[in-house]
Design a protein around this motif. Sequence first.
Motif, PDB file in Angstrom:
ATOM      1  N   SER A  50     -19.460  42.435  -3.103  1.00 57.79           N
ATOM      2  CA  SER A  50     -19.787  41.350  -4.037  1.00 57.79           C
ATOM      3  C   SER A  50     -18.589  41.030  -4.928  1.00 57.79           C
ATOM      4  O   SER A  50     -18.334  39.865  -5.244  1.00 57.79           O
ATOM      5  CB  SER A  50     -21.009  41.702  -4.879  1.00 57.79           C
ATOM      6  OG  SER A  50     -20.721  42.755  -5.764  1.00 57.79           O
ATOM      7  N   GLN A  51     -17.826  42.039  -5.320  1.00 58.30           N
ATOM      8  CA  GLN A  51     -16.628  41.788  -6.128  1.00 58.30           C
ATOM      9  C   GLN A  51     -15.556  41.072  -5.313  1.00 58.30           C
ATOM     10  O   GLN A  51     -14.876  40.178  -5.821  1.00 58.30           O
ATOM     11  CB  GLN A  51     -16.082  43.098  -6.682  1.00 58.30           C
ATOM     12  CG  GLN A  51     -16.965  43.688  -7.759  1.00 58.30           C
ATOM     13  CD  GLN A  51     -16.458  45.024  -8.259  1.00 58.30           C
ATOM     14  OE1 GLN A  51     -15.465  45.544  -7.753  1.00 58.30           O
ATOM     15  NE2 GLN A  51     -17.137  45.584  -9.250  1.00 58.30           N
ATOM     16  N   LEU A  52     -15.426  41.434  -4.039  1.00 62.35           N
ATOM     17  CA  LEU A  52     -14.473  40.728  -3.182  1.00 62.35           C
ATOM     18  C   LEU A  52     -14.884  39.275  -2.983  1.00 62.35           C
ATOM     19  O   LEU A  52     -14.044  38.373  -2.987  1.00 62.35           O
ATOM     20  CB  LEU A  52     -14.360  41.419  -1.826  1.00 62.35           C
ATOM     21  CG  LEU A  52     -13.474  42.646  -1.751  1.00 62.35           C
ATOM     22  CD1 LEU A  52     -13.500  43.212  -0.353  1.00 62.35           C
ATOM     23  CD2 LEU A  52     -12.063  42.350  -2.173  1.00 62.35           C
ATOM     24  N   ASN A  53     -16.168  39.050  -2.813  1.00 64.47           N
ATOM     25  CA  ASN A  53     -16.653  37.680  -2.635  1.00 64.47           C
ATOM     26  C   ASN A  53     -16.423  36.845  -3.885  1.00 64.47           C
ATOM     27  O   ASN A  53     -16.148  35.648  -3.799  1.00 64.47           O
ATOM     28  CB  ASN A  53     -18.133  37.677  -2.245  1.00 64.47           C
ATOM     29  CG  ASN A  53     -18.340  38.181  -0.839  1.00 64.47           C
ATOM     30  OD1 ASN A  53     -17.448  38.111  -0.006  1.00 64.47           O
ATOM     31  ND2 ASN A  53     -19.527  38.699  -0.569  1.00 64.47           N
ATOM     32  N   SER A  54     -16.525  37.460  -5.046  1.00 61.11           N
ATOM     33  CA  SER A  54     -16.281  36.703  -6.268  1.00 61.11           C
ATOM     34  C   SER A  54     -14.798  36.381  -6.422  1.00 61.11           C
ATOM     35  O   SER A  54     -14.443  35.358  -7.044  1.00 61.11           O
ATOM     36  CB  SER A  54     -16.780  37.464  -7.492  1.00 61.11           C
ATOM     37  OG  SER A  54     -16.003  38.628  -7.710  1.00 61.11           O
ATOM     38  N   LEU A  55     -13.911  37.171  -5.864  1.00 61.01           N
ATOM     39  CA  LEU A  55     -12.473  36.890  -5.910  1.00 61.01           C
ATOM     40  C   LEU A  55     -12.028  35.872  -4.844  1.00 61.01           C
ATOM     41  O   LEU A  55     -10.945  35.324  -4.934  1.00 61.01           O
ATOM     42  CB  LEU A  55     -11.679  38.184  -5.716  1.00 61.01           C
ATOM     43  CG  LEU A  55     -11.745  39.192  -6.844  1.00 61.01           C
ATOM     44  CD1 LEU A  55     -11.016  40.465  -6.434  1.00 61.01           C
ATOM     45  CD2 LEU A  55     -11.156  38.642  -8.127  1.00 61.01           C
ATOM     46  N   GLU A  56     -12.878  35.626  -3.910  1.00 57.71           N
ATOM     47  CA  GLU A  56     -12.526  34.733  -2.798  1.00 57.71           C
ATOM     48  C   GLU A  56     -12.207  33.332  -3.267  1.00 57.71           C
ATOM     49  O   GLU A  56     -11.327  32.674  -2.725  1.00 57.71           O
ATOM     50  CB  GLU A  56     -13.698  34.701  -1.804  1.00 57.71           C
ATOM     51  CG  GLU A  56     -13.464  33.862  -0.594  1.00 57.71           C
ATOM     52  CD  GLU A  56     -14.673  33.873   0.333  1.00 57.71           C
ATOM     53  OE1 GLU A  56     -14.708  32.978   1.186  1.00 57.71           O
ATOM     54  OE2 GLU A  56     -15.554  34.721   0.178  1.00 57.71           O
ATOM     55  N   ARG A  57     -12.841  32.871  -4.293  1.00 60.06           N
ATOM     56  CA  ARG A  57     -12.617  31.494  -4.775  1.00 60.06           C
ATOM     57  C   ARG A  57     -11.203  31.275  -5.292  1.00 60.06           C
ATOM     58  O   ARG A  57     -10.697  30.178  -5.305  1.00 60.06           O
ATOM     59  CB  ARG A  57     -13.636  31.146  -5.856  1.00 60.06           C
ATOM     60  CG  ARG A  57     -13.486  31.955  -7.103  1.00 60.06           C
ATOM     61  CD  ARG A  57     -14.480  31.591  -8.144  1.00 60.06           C
ATOM     62  NE  ARG A  57     -14.244  32.477  -9.295  1.00 60.06           N
ATOM     63  CZ  ARG A  57     -15.076  32.669 -10.238  1.00 60.06           C
ATOM     64  NH1 ARG A  57     -16.228  32.031 -10.244  1.00 60.06           N
ATOM     65  NH2 ARG A  57     -14.804  33.470 -11.237  1.00 60.06           N
ATOM     66  N   TYR A  58     -10.517  32.360  -5.717  1.00 61.51           N
ATOM     67  CA  TYR A  58      -9.146  32.230  -6.208  1.00 61.51           C
ATOM     68  C   TYR A  58      -8.125  32.055  -5.076  1.00 61.51           C
ATOM     69  O   TYR A  58      -7.001  31.646  -5.313  1.00 61.51           O
ATOM     70  CB  TYR A  58      -8.755  33.451  -7.044  1.00 61.51           C
ATOM     71  CG  TYR A  58      -9.558  33.592  -8.307  1.00 61.51           C
ATOM     72  CD1 TYR A  58      -9.447  32.671  -9.338  1.00 61.51           C
ATOM     73  CD2 TYR A  58     -10.443  34.648  -8.469  1.00 61.51           C
ATOM     74  CE1 TYR A  58     -10.177  32.802 -10.498  1.00 61.51           C
ATOM     75  CE2 TYR A  58     -11.181  34.798  -9.622  1.00 61.51           C
ATOM     76  CZ  TYR A  58     -11.053  33.858 -10.646  1.00 61.51           C
ATOM     77  OH  TYR A  58     -11.784  33.991 -11.790  1.00 61.51           O
ATOM     78  N   PHE A  59      -8.530  32.369  -3.858  1.00 67.42           N
ATOM     79  CA  PHE A  59      -7.583  32.338  -2.742  1.00 67.42           C
ATOM     80  C   PHE A  59      -7.884  31.229  -1.742  1.00 67.42           C
ATOM     81  O   PHE A  59      -7.339  31.218  -0.666  1.00 67.42           O
ATOM     82  CB  PHE A  59      -7.591  33.694  -2.023  1.00 67.42           C
ATOM     83  CG  PHE A  59      -7.127  34.807  -2.893  1.00 67.42           C
ATOM     84  CD1 PHE A  59      -5.780  34.977  -3.166  1.00 67.42           C
ATOM     85  CD2 PHE A  59      -8.033  35.693  -3.473  1.00 67.42           C
ATOM     86  CE1 PHE A  59      -5.343  36.004  -3.970  1.00 67.42           C
ATOM     87  CE2 PHE A  59      -7.608  36.729  -4.284  1.00 67.42           C
ATOM     88  CZ  PHE A  59      -6.245  36.885  -4.536  1.00 67.42           C
ATOM     89  N   GLU A  60      -8.711  30.301  -2.061  1.00 65.56           N
ATOM     90  CA  GLU A  60      -9.023  29.195  -1.162  1.00 65.56           C
ATOM     91  C   GLU A  60      -8.078  28.062  -1.306  1.00 65.56           C
ATOM     92  O   GLU A  60      -7.420  27.764  -2.198  1.00 65.56           O
ATOM     93  CB  GLU A  60     -10.447  28.707  -1.389  1.00 65.56           C
ATOM     94  CG  GLU A  60     -11.451  29.714  -0.936  1.00 65.56           C
ATOM     95  CD  GLU A  60     -12.866  29.221  -1.126  1.00 65.56           C
ATOM     96  OE1 GLU A  60     -13.122  28.230  -1.819  1.00 65.56           O
ATOM     97  OE2 GLU A  60     -13.739  29.861  -0.548  1.00 65.56           O
TER      98      GLU A  60
END
Length: 60
Positions: A50-60
């Motif tokens: 869940s923490q990785l998924n929340s960081l995903e938006r910064y790398f799109e």
Amino acid sequence: MDSKGQTSAEFILLFGGIMVVVLLVIYMYNNYVSDLSGEISSKEVKEFNSQLNSLERYFE
């Protein structure tokens, strides 16, 4: 002579009893570790994902 044989038999019985206790402790510890690892992996992996998924938006 008879007392030497009795002493040897007592040591063998003592050693056998200790081995039984050690094997039981290993068996119980193995079950404990198996249960603990399943609990840790399911809980912590979900949190980590869940923490990785929340960081995903910064790398799109």
